[in-house]
Design an enzyme around this catalytic site. Structure first.
Site, PDB file in Angstrom:
ATOM      1  N   ASP A  20       0.839  -1.203   0.000  1.00  0.00           N
ATOM      2  CA  ASP A  20       0.000   0.000   0.000  1.00  0.00           C
ATOM      3  C   ASP A  20       0.873   1.251   0.000  1.00  0.00           C
ATOM      4  OD1 ASP A  20      -2.272   1.507   0.062  1.00  0.00           O
ATOM      5  OD2 ASP A  20      -2.754   1.129   2.163  1.00  0.00           O
ATOM      6  N   HIS A  37       3.148   3.387  -9.000  1.00  0.00           N
ATOM      7  CA  HIS A  37       3.003   1.958  -9.308  1.00  0.00           C
ATOM      8  C   HIS A  37       4.272   1.424  -9.981  1.00  0.00           C
ATOM      9  CE1 HIS A  37      -1.032   2.192  -7.921  1.00  0.00           C
ATOM     10  NE2 HIS A  37      -1.516   2.842  -8.959  1.00  0.00           N
ATOM     11  N   LEU A 131      10.496 -20.989  -4.695  1.00  0.00           N
ATOM     12  CA  LEU A 131       9.555 -20.025  -4.105  1.00  0.00           C
ATOM     13  C   LEU A 131       8.248 -20.089  -4.893  1.00  0.00           C
ATOM     14  CD1 LEU A 131       8.884 -17.362  -2.433  1.00  0.00           C
ATOM     15  CD2 LEU A 131       9.829 -16.098  -4.367  1.00  0.00           C
TER      16      LEU A 131
END
Ligand code: FPP
Length: 245
Positions: A20, A37, A131
């Site tokens: 955020d 972004h 991962l």
């Protein structure tokens, strides 16, 4: 005793992050939200690298919530294009680093081009094992639970499951995250102290870590700090301190 150095033997198995603050990061600098972004994408790369270095096996990132569809169309289109370009640029690196790519959420609302590309990346990375990187896209925790209830009630109706056998493991097996362990550590950046409809079932026993850092500023040293905080906590799962020792 308080530790201040990372303990390699106490690394969360599943880390989830609410990324955020991209918009605020840009605003503070007099830039367009889109620039936030773009910078946020660099943090994603940095945190994925950290997970590989630290031996975290599962990373789940809240990239786009069901509520984010209410943003201006121009920002939504930008985020979709950024996602597409990022996947296209990173697919080789995912394979090189043995990363399996997954998504959770209701992808039907995404542009066709993205849905197809997501399928391709998942298919081409499905055998990787270092991962598991899961992006929550068009994701809502309550919607996930509604979907679980629907799937299980269909099975009860068709005599595949008996209602008296419904327990936590049955619910777990019908979640979007059926192939992932519970979340050990949930991080939210930007100073907000909310869950915002993210992984509601899966965070029942998670440690929560909130930081004022905005997502584009959250990099390797910040993840180390979050892990040290995690390692200084005693996870009791309802037991007493003595029982844990
Ligand atoms: C939250 O910041 C961020 C998002 C809604 C989108 C997350 C996207 C990225 C981190 C960029 C790229 C990611 C991928 C996976 C390619 P906000 O816009 O809500 O910030 P604000 O609360 O300050 O307005």
């Amino acid at each position: 005793m308080k530790i201040n150095k990372l303990d390699k033997d106490n690394i969360p198995e599943h880390l989830a992050i609410i990324m955020d603050g991209n918009g605020r990061w840009a605003k503070k600098r007099g830039l367009r939200r889109e620039q936030g972004h773009i910078e946020g994408k660099k943090s994603v790369k940095s945190i994925v690298e950290s997970c590989i270095e630290l031996g975290i096996k599962n990373l789940t990132l809240y990239a786009f919530s069901t509520e984010n569809w209410n943003r201006p169309k121009i920002e939504i289109d930008f985020l979709m294009q950024l996602l597409f370009l990022s996947l296209r640029d990173e697919i080789k690196n995912l394979n090189k680093n043995n990363i399996k790519f997954e998504t959770i959420g209701n992808l039907e609302r995404l542009p066709k081009k993205i849905i197809e590309y997501l399928k391709k990346v998942k298919k081409e990375t499905k055998l990787n094992s270092k991962l598991t990187l899961t992006l929550a896209l068009s994701y809502g925790g309550r919607k996930e639970i509604i979907d679980v209830v629907k799937k299980i009630s269909d099975k009860v109706k068709n005599n595949i499951i008996s209602s008296k056998n419904i327990d936590e493991s049955v619910i777990n097996n019908h979640l979007y995250t059926y192939n992932l362990p519970d979340v050990d550590l949930l991080i939210r950046t930007s100073g907000e102290k909310r869950i915002s409809n993210f992984l509601l079932w899966q965070i029942a026993y998670s440690e929560l870590y909130f930081t004022k850092k905005l997502w584009p500023d959250f990099r390797k040293k910040d993840i180390h700090k979050a892990l040290i905080s995690y390692q200084n906590r005693e996870r009791r799962f309802g037991k007493t301190s003595d029982q844990i020792k």
